[in-house]
Write an enzyme that holds these catalytic residues in place. Structure first.
Site, PDB file in Angstrom:
ATOM      1  N   ASP A  14       0.783  -0.798  -0.004  1.00  0.00           N
ATOM      2  CA  ASP A  14      -0.178  -0.282   0.027  1.00  0.00           C
ATOM      3  C   ASP A  14       1.095   1.060   0.366  1.00  0.00           C
ATOM      4  O   ASP A  14       2.145   1.235   0.496  1.00  0.00           O
ATOM      5  CB  ASP A  14      -0.782   0.331   1.309  1.00  0.00           C
ATOM      6  CG  ASP A  14      -1.933   1.054   0.718  1.00  0.00           C
ATOM      7  OD1 ASP A  14      -1.792   1.111  -0.118  1.00  0.00           O
ATOM      8  OD2 ASP A  14      -2.947   0.716   2.160  1.00  0.00           O
ATOM      9  N   GLY A  15       0.505   2.365  -0.472  1.00  0.00           N
ATOM     10  CA  GLY A  15       0.617   3.765  -0.563  1.00  0.00           C
ATOM     11  C   GLY A  15       0.242   4.279   0.275  1.00  0.00           C
ATOM     12  O   GLY A  15      -1.529   4.824  -0.222  1.00  0.00           O
ATOM     13  N   GLU A  52       2.379   4.188  -4.162  1.00  0.00           N
ATOM     14  CA  GLU A  52       1.651   2.517  -4.122  1.00  0.00           C
ATOM     15  C   GLU A  52       2.783   1.236  -4.921  1.00  0.00           C
ATOM     16  O   GLU A  52       2.648   0.544  -5.140  1.00  0.00           O
ATOM     17  CB  GLU A  52       0.355   2.476  -5.292  1.00  0.00           C
ATOM     18  CG  GLU A  52      -0.741   3.027  -4.272  1.00  0.00           C
ATOM     19  CD  GLU A  52      -1.499   2.155  -3.562  1.00  0.00           C
ATOM     20  OE1 GLU A  52      -0.812   1.466  -3.441  1.00  0.00           O
ATOM     21  OE2 GLU A  52      -2.499   3.014  -2.870  1.00  0.00           O
ATOM     22  N   ASP A  74      -4.863  -2.312  -3.466  1.00  0.00           N
ATOM     23  CA  ASP A  74      -5.882  -2.063  -3.471  1.00  0.00           C
ATOM     24  C   ASP A  74      -5.680  -0.678  -5.020  1.00  0.00           C
ATOM     25  O   ASP A  74      -6.371  -0.414  -4.920  1.00  0.00           O
ATOM     26  CB  ASP A  74      -6.587  -1.554  -2.519  1.00  0.00           C
ATOM     27  CG  ASP A  74      -5.554  -0.045  -1.511  1.00  0.00           C
ATOM     28  OD1 ASP A  74      -4.872   0.161  -2.478  1.00  0.00           O
ATOM     29  OD2 ASP A  74      -5.940  -0.020  -0.738  1.00  0.00           O
ATOM     30  N   HIS A 129      -9.305   0.003   3.080  1.00  0.00           N
ATOM     31  CA  HIS A 129     -10.886   0.291   3.625  1.00  0.00           C
ATOM     32  C   HIS A 129     -11.298  -0.396   3.715  1.00  0.00           C
ATOM     33  O   HIS A 129     -12.250  -0.215   4.437  1.00  0.00           O
ATOM     34  CB  HIS A 129     -10.687   2.096   3.514  1.00  0.00           C
ATOM     35  CG  HIS A 129      -9.246   3.049   3.088  1.00  0.00           C
ATOM     36  ND1 HIS A 129      -8.222   3.006   4.152  1.00  0.00           N
ATOM     37  CD2 HIS A 129      -8.946   3.502   1.943  1.00  0.00           C
ATOM     38  CE1 HIS A 129      -7.134   3.718   3.369  1.00  0.00           C
ATOM     39  NE2 HIS A 129      -7.580   4.018   2.597  1.00  0.00           N
ATOM     40  N   ASP A 139      -1.892  -0.850   5.088  1.00  0.00           N
ATOM     41  CA  ASP A 139      -2.381   0.814   4.928  1.00  0.00           C
ATOM     42  C   ASP A 139      -2.054   2.006   6.267  1.00  0.00           C
ATOM     43  O   ASP A 139      -1.576   2.686   5.595  1.00  0.00           O
ATOM     44  CB  ASP A 139      -3.412   0.911   4.801  1.00  0.00           C
ATOM     45  CG  ASP A 139      -4.583   2.337   4.295  1.00  0.00           C
ATOM     46  OD1 ASP A 139      -4.334   2.859   4.073  1.00  0.00           O
ATOM     47  OD2 ASP A 139      -5.501   2.883   6.071  1.00  0.00           O
TER      48      ASP A 139
END
Length: 150
Positions: A14-15, A52, A74, A129, A139
Site C-alpha cells: 500500500d501507499g 503504491e 488496493d 479500507h 495501509d
C-alpha cells in the site's frame, strides 16, 4: 528431470500520501511459510500512485530468489495495468496511453517490470479500507511511514 517448484510469497502493498503531491509513505508485508517481513519507506514530495508503485517494487526487490509472488494491492491502476494488459499496450505504443498522452510514472513502471523479471507474479485486487486485515495493516504502516517525511 523434475522442475523445482518455486516458493510462494504472499505480498500485501500500500501507499499513502498527505496531499497529492505531498509527503508520502509506502509499506509491504511479505509472508512465506510462517515467516513475515515488513518493509516501509517514503519520500517528502511524491504522489499516492508513486507510493503504491514503490511498495510493489521494494517488495519484489526484497525477495532474494525467484518465487511465485501473489501481490495483493488496493491500487486499481497497478492491478489493471497487468491483468487487463494496459502495460503491454503502453509498451507497444512507446509508453503512450490510448489517448496518445505519455504514461505517468514511466520510471517506476520500468523499475517494476525489472523487479518482476525473476518472479512469476500473480496480481490480486483487494478492496481498500475494508475488512482485509493484512491490507489494513499495510495501509496503517504506509500512513505511519508518510509521517516521517512531513
Amino acid at each position: 528431470m523434475s522442475k523445482k517448484r518455486k516458493k510462494t510469497v504472499i505480498v500485501f502493498t500500500d501507499g499513502a500520501c498527505s496531499g497529492n503531491p505531498g509527503p508520502g509513505g509506502w509499506a509491504a508485508l511479505l509472508q512465506w511459510n510462517s515467516k513475515e517481513k515488513k518493509i516501509t519507506g517514503g519520500e517528502s514530495h511524491t504522489t499516492n500512485n508513486r507510493m503504491e508503485m514503490r511498495a510493489v517494487i521494494e517488495a519484489l526487490n526484497a525477495i532474494n530468489q525467484p518465487c511465485h509472488v501473489k501481490i495483493h494491492s488496493d491500487s486499481a491502476l497497478i492491478v489493471n495495468a497487468f491483468k487487463q494488459g494496459w502495460i503491454d499496450a503502453w509498451l507497444k505504443r512507446g509508453w503512450k496511453k490510448a489517448n496518445k498522452k505519455p504514461v505517468e510514472n514511466k520510471d517506476l513502471w520500468e523499475e517494476m517490470l525489472t523487479a518482476m523479471q525473476p518472479h512469476d507474479v500473480e496480481w490480486i485486487k483487494v478492496k481498500g479500507h475494508s475488512d482485509n486485515e493484512r491490507n489494513n495493516r499495510v495501509d496503517a504502516l504506509a500512513v505511519e511511514a508518510s509521517k516521517r517525511f512531513q
